[in-house]
Design a protein around this motif. Structure first.
Motif, PDB file in Angstrom:
ATOM      1  N   GLU A 116      -3.922   0.944  -4.111  1.00  0.00           N
ATOM      2  CA  GLU A 116      -3.202  -0.310  -4.626  1.00  0.00           C
ATOM      3  C   GLU A 116      -3.904  -1.699  -4.405  1.00  0.00           C
ATOM      4  N   HIS A 130       1.548  -3.688   3.523  1.00  0.00           N
ATOM      5  CA  HIS A 130       2.348  -2.910   2.763  1.00  0.00           C
ATOM      6  C   HIS A 130       2.745  -1.509   3.455  1.00  0.00           C
ATOM      7  N   HIS A 132       5.617   2.025   3.814  1.00  0.00           N
ATOM      8  CA  HIS A 132       6.588   2.993   3.205  1.00  0.00           C
ATOM      9  C   HIS A 132       7.700   2.984   4.180  1.00  0.00           C
ATOM     10  N   HIS A 193       9.629   3.370  -3.035  1.00  0.00           N
ATOM     11  CA  HIS A 193       8.251   3.481  -2.882  1.00  0.00           C
ATOM     12  C   HIS A 193       8.043   2.610  -1.507  1.00  0.00           C
TER      13      HIS A 193
HETATM   14 ZN    ZN Z   1       2.342   2.215  -1.235  1.00  0.00          ZN
END
Ligand code: ZN
Length: 656
Positions: A116, A130, A132, A193
């Motif tokens: 990513e 980031h 989830h 996501h």
């Molecule tokens: Zn991710």
């Protein structure tokens, strides 16, 4: 959800990456945010290159590092301008993208930058976090998930529809982010996501993540969809043979041995017995990144053949739409929901089974909350398929293709707290087996601190205690494939006319009867070993060549030897091999106190030093030498051998 920021802790991490390392660890500490690689972080730093020129460097989490334990070297430095430019390309295959990231990394030996990375590069802020997060997934995977997310965040977060992680997602975000972002934007939600937060400061970016996820949690609470109770489900008595049979069948479907971990916690049992379990568990995982470990769906109950058929159908339906031709993975499940076992998690290693267990523990919460919002909505099967059969993931599977000799298998060693037993545990662990060590010494429990080891305190003279230990072994690893009968005692030396009846009886009880009890309890499990059961008996050179003064010991070992020979005759039809090692001159064991050594040396009219090397090769035999033989006897080298008796003794003149 609360911020875990602590000034004193933060101050301990210095250097330009210090704050980045610290807040990454804070995210990693909360399993509802980040679970087994399900998140990543970055920081953009301006640095001077060798020519004294300023250069913008993106430090992004490297693969193979966990946020909870990450260090500065766990971040891969990449050329920011170049990586950002990649997002403007009309197309780039994911393997090409991985190549570009690797060739624009600025430190030799750095880990591979996260898949990513381009997403981190296109966001303009210095710090990007980031996760989830479970709460965000629960909302986004419910009816009208996108609308709910937009209602919760308004202009605080840009919202991106589901696209598979990789270049296309990054390029889409690069175009969409500037269109949607306003001055009030502090985050970005990727539907089905996860969520991003960003800021100029590490603490601020981290605390924005906490705030964004807390908003989702509050929303769920307000909708009475946060803590979902399940009716109490008392666990039935664990039936180890049934669990071992399930593992046997799943391993057969996979084509290789798999471990199986059973968890009958009230939560898993409650979920497995949920009246709607057939509907809510059969729609897909909480987030597509789970599918690599868990396969698309859990098996319901224990019908492995039915699961295999459904998996083949899923493959054939979705493979038609794939860009590249695909070959089917093994049609065996990686988890099962069963009203008696709770969750059964399968994997090539104990670590893998724990990961499946963790992932599904969170999946249960995400599903139940989304259900409470009106109905759990999983990703379409084709998206799940695209992840499962992603060329990058397939390449990883190929790389991991050379598994250790005993991957997916379980060895049980008696008397494993020290000496030959401990060395055996090490030899089997080294070959990739999960190991269960039994011993009456409580040190057995903490002998090794690793997921593929289980130590159980056990009085081997008690059939009930052995049964409890077998239950623990099967619950944790799914069976017993290899058994090393090592526990034994050496009563003090005495001539035949003076042997105390207690000493005689205890030699017979521990050296013979306890081994019989363990064999009896293990037999049904050995029969179910995916590659056939194997037993190694640690005998003694005293069996073929007894010495004076050790009648009780020698007689007990001879009886054990005869027991093993008869078992080899009887159990061959069950595919179980039994071989015996006759060690001698092994003095690094608990049996051999200095006292015993001195008295044995005296019985032979030798010094202790002479006694230790009284073999043809004049060598000292170590526990490890015996353990290596024990492990090899369970491997390919002895695949066609049963009832063998092999000396590991430096050579005994009397026996040549
Ligand atoms: Zn991710």
């Amino acid at each position: 959800m609360k911020s875990l920021w602590n000034d004193a802790e933060a101050a301990q991490l210095s250097g330009p990456l210090g704050p980045r390392v610290y807040t990454s660890r804070l995210l990693g500490r909360d399993k509802s945010l980040v679970l087994h690689g399900g998140g990543n972080t970055s920081v953009k730093l301006r640095e001077k290159n060798l020519f004294g020129e300023d250069e913008d460097v993106l430090y992004v989490k490297g693969s193979g590092w966990d946020l909870e334990t990450i260090e500065a070297q766990g971040f891969a430095p990449v050329k920011l301008d170049y990586v950002r430019r990649l997002a403007s390309l009309p197309a780039l295959s994911d393997p090409q993208m991985v190549n570009e990231l690797a060739t624009h990394t600025l430190r030799a030996g750095a880990p591979a930058p996260s898949i990513e990375t381009i997403l981190h590069a296109i966001l303009p802020h210095k710090y990007v976090d980031h996760t989830h997060a479970d709460a965000v997934l629960s909302v986004s995977n419910s009816p009208d998930g996108e609308k709910r997310i937009r209602d919760i965040y308004g202009e605080r977060a840009v919202v991106i529809p589901y696209l598979m992680a990789g270049f296309d997602l990054a390029a889409y975000c690069a175009r969409e982010f500037p269109k949607q972002a306003t001055r009030g934007t502090v985050g970005m939600v990727l539907l089905s996501h996860g969520v991003f937060s960003f800021a100029g400061d590490a603490r601020e970016s981290y605390e924005l993540m906490i705030e964004l996820v807390s908003l989702a949690e509050k929303y769920l609470a307000a909708q009475k969809a946060w803590s979902i109770g399940l009716p109490p489900s008392p666990a039935p008595a664990f039936k180890r043979e049934e669990a071992a049979k399930l593992r046997h069948e799943v391993s057969r479907a996979a084509g290789f041995p798999l471990l199986c971990l059973c968890n009958d916690s009230p939560r898993f049992l409650g979920f497995a017995r949920h009246p709607q379990v057939g509907r809510i568990s059969q729609r897909g995982p909480a987030t597509p990144d789970h599918v690599i470990r868990t396969k698309p769906l859990p098996m319901l109950g224990r019908d492995v053949a039915a699961f295999g058929k459904a998996y083949r159908d899923y493959f054939e339906t979705n493979a038609k739409h794939a860009k590249e031709p695909k070959t089917i993975l093994d049609p065996a499940p990686r988890m099962a929901l069963d009203p008696e076992l709770g969750l059964a998690a399968f994997g090539r290693s104990a670590k893998d089974t724990r990961i499946v267990e963790d992932l599904y523990e969170h999946t249960v919460e995400v599903i139940l909350r989304a259900e409470a919002l009106g109905g759990w909505q999983a990703l379409e099967a084709k998206h799940i398929f695209d992840i499962e059969y992603w060329d990058l993931e397939q390449a990883k599977l190929k790389k991991g293709g050379s598994a250790p000799a005993f991957a997916g298998e379980v060895a049980l060693v008696t008397g494993a707290a020290s000496g030959i037993g401990k060395a055996c545990a090490e030899a089997f662990l080294k070959r990739g087996a999960a190991v269960v060590g039994l011993d009456r010494n409580p040190a057995i429990e903490t002998l090794f601190k690793r997921p593929d080891y289980l130590g159980v305190v056990c009085d081997l003279t008690s059939a009930a205690a052995i049964s409890v230990a077998m239950d623990a072994a099967v619950k944790r690893f799914g069976g017993v494939d290899m058994l090393v009968l090592n526990a034994g005692i050496f009563p003090s030396s005495a001539p035949v006319q003076s042997i105390a009846s207690d000493a005689w009886r205890s030699a017979m009880t521990v050296n013979v009867e306890a081994s019989l009890l363990v064999m009896q309890a293990a037999h049904p499990l050995l029969k179910l070993a995916p590659r056939g059961g194997r037993v190694v008996v640690i005998g003694s050179r005293n069996v073929p060549a007894p010495g004076p003064g050790a009648a009780a010991y020698s007689a007990s070992k001879a009886a054990l030897n005869q027991l093993a020979r008869v078992a080899a005759l009887e159990w061959a039809k069950d595919g179980i091999r039994i071989n015996t090692i006759h060690p001698d001159s092994v003095y690094d064991t608990a049996l051999w106190t200095e006292e015993v050594l001195a008295s044995r040396a005296k019985a032979y009219s030798m010094t202790v030093e002479q006694y230790k090397k009284r073999n043809l090769l004049k060598t000292e035999v170590a526990s490890k030498d015996v353990a290596e033989m024990a492990a090899e006897m369970c491997g390919a080298l002895f695949a066609k051998t049963t009832a063998a008796q092999v000396p590991v003794d430096g050579g005994t003149e009397k026996l040549v």
